[in-house]
Write a protein that holds these residues in place. Structure first.
Motif, PDB file in Angstrom:
ATOM      1  N   HIS A   1      62.800  76.419  70.127  1.00  0.00           N
ATOM      2  CA  HIS A   1      63.752  75.631  69.480  1.00  0.00           C
ATOM      3  C   HIS A   1      64.230  74.683  70.375  1.00  0.00           C
ATOM      4  O   HIS A   1      64.630  74.667  71.685  1.00  0.00           O
ATOM      5  N   ALA A   2      64.460  73.390  69.986  1.00  0.00           N
ATOM      6  CA  ALA A   2      64.623  72.154  70.777  1.00  0.00           C
ATOM      7  C   ALA A   2      65.779  72.498  71.764  1.00  0.00           C
ATOM      8  O   ALA A   2      65.662  72.195  73.228  1.00  0.00           O
ATOM      9  N   SER A   3      67.030  73.122  71.230  1.00  0.00           N
ATOM     10  CA  SER A   3      68.177  72.978  72.102  1.00  0.00           C
ATOM     11  C   SER A   3      67.938  74.044  73.308  1.00  0.00           C
ATOM     12  O   SER A   3      68.666  73.841  74.292  1.00  0.00           O
ATOM     13  N   ARG A   4      67.032  75.125  73.007  1.00  0.00           N
ATOM     14  CA  ARG A   4      66.815  76.004  74.029  1.00  0.00           C
ATOM     15  C   ARG A   4      65.995  75.774  75.211  1.00  0.00           C
ATOM     16  O   ARG A   4      65.888  76.254  76.336  1.00  0.00           O
ATOM     17  N   MET A   5      65.555  74.494  74.955  1.00  0.00           N
ATOM     18  CA  MET A   5      64.894  73.860  76.329  1.00  0.00           C
ATOM     19  C   MET A   5      65.988  73.299  77.376  1.00  0.00           C
ATOM     20  O   MET A   5      65.559  73.190  78.632  1.00  0.00           O
ATOM     21  N   LEU A   6      67.172  73.036  76.917  1.00  0.00           N
ATOM     22  CA  LEU A   6      68.284  72.654  77.819  1.00  0.00           C
ATOM     23  C   LEU A   6      68.883  73.906  78.691  1.00  0.00           C
ATOM     24  O   LEU A   6      68.587  75.066  78.377  1.00  0.00           O
ATOM     25  N   ASP A   7      69.432  73.521  79.924  1.00  0.00           N
ATOM     26  CA  ASP A   7      70.145  74.592  80.541  1.00  0.00           C
ATOM     27  C   ASP A   7      69.237  75.739  81.185  1.00  0.00           C
ATOM     28  O   ASP A   7      69.743  76.818  81.359  1.00  0.00           O
ATOM     29  N   PHE A   8      67.996  75.519  81.196  1.00  0.00           N
ATOM     30  CA  PHE A   8      67.159  76.565  81.876  1.00  0.00           C
ATOM     31  C   PHE A   8      66.999  77.633  80.962  1.00  0.00           C
ATOM     32  O   PHE A   8      66.894  78.633  81.215  1.00  0.00           O
ATOM     33  N   GLY A   9      66.894  77.244  79.563  1.00  0.00           N
ATOM     34  CA  GLY A   9      66.809  78.256  78.308  1.00  0.00           C
ATOM     35  C   GLY A   9      65.467  78.667  78.139  1.00  0.00           C
ATOM     36  O   GLY A   9      64.496  78.353  78.662  1.00  0.00           O
ATOM     37  N   SER A  10      65.341  79.698  77.178  1.00  0.00           N
ATOM     38  CA  SER A  10      64.029  80.457  76.887  1.00  0.00           C
ATOM     39  C   SER A  10      62.900  79.443  76.406  1.00  0.00           C
ATOM     40  O   SER A  10      61.612  79.860  76.419  1.00  0.00           O
ATOM     41  N   SER A  11      63.392  78.118  75.645  1.00  0.00           N
ATOM     42  CA  SER A  11      62.258  77.450  75.110  1.00  0.00           C
ATOM     43  C   SER A  11      61.503  76.498  76.181  1.00  0.00           C
ATOM     44  O   SER A  11      60.584  75.700  75.830  1.00  0.00           O
ATOM     45  N   LEU A  12      62.209  76.447  77.432  1.00  0.00           N
ATOM     46  CA  LEU A  12      61.579  75.852  78.631  1.00  0.00           C
ATOM     47  C   LEU A  12      60.409  76.474  78.708  1.00  0.00           C
ATOM     48  O   LEU A  12      59.418  75.930  79.097  1.00  0.00           O
ATOM     49  N   VAL A  13      60.340  77.896  78.348  1.00  0.00           N
ATOM     50  CA  VAL A  13      59.062  78.736  78.387  1.00  0.00           C
ATOM     51  C   VAL A  13      57.745  78.059  77.749  1.00  0.00           C
ATOM     52  O   VAL A  13      56.619  77.866  78.244  1.00  0.00           O
ATOM     53  N   ASP A  14      58.270  77.623  76.368  1.00  0.00           N
ATOM     54  CA  ASP A  14      57.251  77.038  75.308  1.00  0.00           C
ATOM     55  C   ASP A  14      56.700  75.793  75.875  1.00  0.00           C
ATOM     56  O   ASP A  14      55.593  75.341  76.098  1.00  0.00           O
ATOM     57  N   LEU A  15      57.816  75.005  76.309  1.00  0.00           N
ATOM     58  CA  LEU A  15      57.559  73.705  76.797  1.00  0.00           C
ATOM     59  C   LEU A  15      56.340  73.665  78.108  1.00  0.00           C
ATOM     60  O   LEU A  15      55.319  73.138  78.219  1.00  0.00           O
ATOM     61  N   ALA A  16      56.660  74.768  78.956  1.00  0.00           N
ATOM     62  CA  ALA A  16      55.817  74.719  79.914  1.00  0.00           C
ATOM     63  C   ALA A  16      54.391  75.402  79.688  1.00  0.00           C
ATOM     64  O   ALA A  16      53.516  74.769  80.069  1.00  0.00           O
ATOM     65  N   ILE A  17      54.213  76.047  78.756  1.00  0.00           N
ATOM     66  CA  ILE A  17      53.103  76.494  78.276  1.00  0.00           C
ATOM     67  C   ILE A  17      52.269  75.571  77.532  1.00  0.00           C
ATOM     68  O   ILE A  17      51.056  75.260  77.722  1.00  0.00           O
ATOM     69  N   PHE A  18      53.199  74.756  76.772  1.00  0.00           N
ATOM     70  CA  PHE A  18      52.664  73.471  75.897  1.00  0.00           C
ATOM     71  C   PHE A  18      51.911  72.623  76.895  1.00  0.00           C
ATOM     72  O   PHE A  18      51.026  71.979  76.716  1.00  0.00           O
ATOM     73  N   ARG A  19      52.653  72.407  77.994  1.00  0.00           N
ATOM     74  CA  ARG A  19      52.249  71.608  79.032  1.00  0.00           C
ATOM     75  C   ARG A  19      51.099  71.752  79.758  1.00  0.00           C
ATOM     76  O   ARG A  19      50.086  71.122  79.733  1.00  0.00           O
TER      77      ARG A  19
END
Length: 684
Positions: A334-352
């Motif tokens: 979820h796009a908004s969960r990339m913010l504020d060190f949220g759980s979708s930052l995990v997805d972004l990191a895996i994607f990268r």
């Protein structure tokens, strides 16, 4: 106390034996067309697909005296029967624990926007009936001592309306519904692929399909006809759209089939993406307890070196481990969960990591390594919500695999069935496409814009931007029943023998024209081009100019197929050939809708972040801002509307529709409203 479940119980919930199909009916007549002799079968209503939603529709139609027939590309081989997660969720109203009401549940279902309020209410109010009927058929939903259904929290669900009978919940649903359809004597044609919907002035007239059993000298491709005044599309979602996908292989859905028939699609900009194992091995979602036990996540480069990459994103070990846990009930990106060190930052990191050519693994034998210069991982140093959950679950064991064995041993057993022992070896995974939230636009009875054609399950566009985990299974059951009720009440399916055959020559000519031995376009080439375009430009991160270029590329590919056809290697590939043409149409439609949304100023919502250098939201990592991933915030005004797509000739026609409303203050009154039920007026 450790959870000790006997092996025979684990086996029964993991190795779900499916019912055996009976003998197929004979084709009673033949139709001569385009120099071929096609077998024909007449029925009142034809259900296309044999997943949980389609079977529900067939069972409810048969119970109401409708002559109904099922056709399936692969019985027990679709998403319902072959996909799942740690404890796959069925989402229903919670009346046994903390209390609930249907209006609250409807608001939760439609909270992400682009959702018809009446549809959300229909799903909410129909959920107890759907669950109770599944229990009646034998679905082993877990109960507590006083008879209440055991519940837990899942994605986009703050109340705890989720229940499960293990990782095979939807397969068990297919089993009990399939057994009931067989018991009721519903005719079932397996290994049968629909390739063209037949329509006339009054709407549906049937389906042109392909069956290998029908191939012969006078019918080289095995074309057959099912003549019916009612069709129920229940063939699932377009799983083959993406290269990076957790769908089982061969799931094409029916979006292209629907577009060719003039059906309108809704919300096909909206999908779900999340972490799971790749489809090349055993595709499965890694939600729930797989991540709630907090395994160590790392990547491996081409030289074999390990990288503790999540430590580059989170500021403390506690923050990193807590957000890995939260992927359990915040599983979709979820796009908004990339913010504020949220759980979708995990997805972004895996994607990268994937973009860097690295493979990503989950190790259940190691706790997470610490973030540099921070203290080591410890169960007593986790965020309050995480620590409370694990404490209540009694998950205080020293290692992730021990915690998983305590909380959900079925999760381990499932992978063992596919020769993967996560108790001894790390598990490779990635961010994958998992579900299409959009589909055929339908009303509160599952009706499309073409008379006599209904859509249920993932084929139907009944979801908005987000949806609670498991609500798709509930929606399929509710709308399978609703569609059956409406079809029976309308009387349209009571006239199978009057069905005409006016559009058959045109339909046969159209599909035969796709197969051209001299074409430069091949099935393998089409698959690679379509899947690469969708995975690279319509995944979790979208760049406006790239989406526009991808739309143009998809449109150009559709044009090439129309003019050049596709080269088949052998007659047995004909059904796949038509399906890849329809997948090209579906890809063009999705990209057209997505480009339309972005061009209107559409921002990041749900499963997609719209990257924009001028955007007002930017994820942060431990080292600072991730400027390359700055994105547009969502425009709240877009929550009140849906994007519709319809194929008009060779052009994708796009339009906006306001969400249908539902008057929350309206009240029924028994004496006033009972006549509408008695006379069938409520179906009008």
């Amino acid at each position: 106390m450790s959870l000790d479940v006997p092996q025979h119980i684990l086996d029964a919930l993991t190795d779900v034996e499916m019912p055996r199909l009976g003998a197929e009916p004979e084709f009673a007549e033949h139709v001569a067309v385009s120099g071929q002799r096609l077998p024909a079968y007449r029925t009142g209503a034809l259900v296309v697909g044999s997943g949980a939603a389609g079977l529900r529709a067939a069972v409810e139609l048969k119970r109401r005296g409708v002559e109904v027939t099922i056709v399936s590309q692969s019985a027990w081989g679709g998403t319902s029967a072959c996909s799942g997660s740690d404890k796959q969720t069925l989402h229903t109203a919670n009346t046994a624990d903390r209390g609930d009401n249907f209006q609250d549940m409807a608001r939760a279902i439609g909270a992400g926007g682009a959702m018809d309020a009446d549809t959300a209410y229909v799903e909410a109010v129909g959920s107890p009936r759907a669950m109770a009927s599944l229990q009646y058929l034998g679905l082993p939903l877990p109960q507590e001592r006083l008879g209440g259904i055991l519940r837990y929290q899942t994605d986009h669900d703050e109340i705890g309306r989720a229940t499960s009978c293990g990782p095979r919940t939807s397969r068990l649903m297919v089993k009990v519904l399939g057994a009931e359809a067989i018991r009721l004597g519903v005719p079932f044609f397996n290994q049968t692929t629909g390739v063209r919907i037949l329509t006339g002035a009054d709407g549906a007239e049937g389906l042109l399909a392909v069956r290998s059993k029908a191939r012969g000298t006078d019918n080289p491709y095995g074309l057959v006809l099912f003549l019916a005044p009612v069709l129920v599309l229940a063939a699932g979602g377009p799983g083959e759209l993406y290269r990076d996908s957790v769908f089982p292989n061969g799931c094409f859905g029916s979006l292209g089939l629907a577009l060719e028939a003039g059906l309108e699609l809704a919300n096909i900009t909206e999908s779900q993406f999340g972490i799971g194992t790749r489809r090349e091995g055993f595709p499965w979602n890694l939600s729930g307890t797989y991540v709630q036990v907090i395994p160590h996540i790392y990547s491996v480069d081409a030289d074999g070196a390990e990288h503790h990459f999540l430590a580059d994103y989170y500021r403390t070990t506690q923050e990193m481990a807590s957000n890995v846990f939260r992927k359990g009930y915040q599983w979709p990106f979820h796009a908004s969960r990339m913010l504020d060190f949220g759980s979708s930052l995990v997805d972004l990191a895996i994607f990268r990591e994937g973009e860097r050519g690295r493979k990503v693994f989950m190790d259940f034998n190691r706790n997470p390594l610490p973030v540099p210069d921070d203290r080591p991982f410890a169960l007593d140093r986790l965020d309050d919500d995480v620590r409370s959950y694990l404490t209540n679950a009694g998950a205080s064991q020293d290692t992730p695999i021990a915690r998983l064995r305590h909380m959900n041993p079925l999760a381990i057993e499932l992978y063992r069935r596919y020769k993967i022992d996560i108790a001894t070896a790390p598990l490779e995974f990635a961010v994958n496409n998992q579900h299409m939230n959009g589909g055929v636009a339908v009303d509160v009875w599952g009706r499309s814009n073409v008379g006599g054609i209904y859509a249920v399950g993932e084929a139907a566009g009944t979801h908005g931007v987000t949806r609670p985990g498991g609500s798709a299974l509930n929606a399929g059951q509710v709308f399978g029943t609703r569609a059956a009720e409406h079809i029976a009440a309308s009387g349209r399916a009571a006239r199978p023998c009057r069905t005409g055959a006016g559009g058959i020559p045109e339909a046969v000519s159209a599909v035969l024209a796709l197969a051209r031995p001299g074409s430069r376009l091949t099935l393998r080439g089409l698959r690679e081009e379509i899947q690469a375009r969708m995975s690279e430009h319509a995944g979790i991160l979208c760049v406006p100019d790239a989406v526009r270029a991808a739309r143009a590329g998809a449109r150009a590919l559709s044009g090439r197929i129309r003019s050049e056809g596709i080269a088949p290697d052998r007659p047995s590939e004909f059904a796949r050939l038509v399906q890849w043409w329809q997948m090209a149409l579906a890809s063009e439609a999705v990209l057209a809708a997505l480009d339309f949304y972005i061009a209107r100023g559409g921002g990041s919502r749900g499963a997609r972040a719209i990257r924009d250098p001028g955007g007002d939201a930017v994820p942060r990592a431990r080292s600072g801002s991730l400027e390359a991933y700055r994105f547009r915030a969502e425009d709240p005004a877009h929550r009140d509307e849906q994007i519709r797509v319809r194929l008009d000739g060779e052009t994708m026609h796009l339009s906006l529709h306001r969400n249908r409303e539902c008057d929350a203050a309206a009240r029924s009154f028994f004496e006033r409203d009972w006549p509408a039920w008695l006379t069938g007026a409520l179906y009008d």
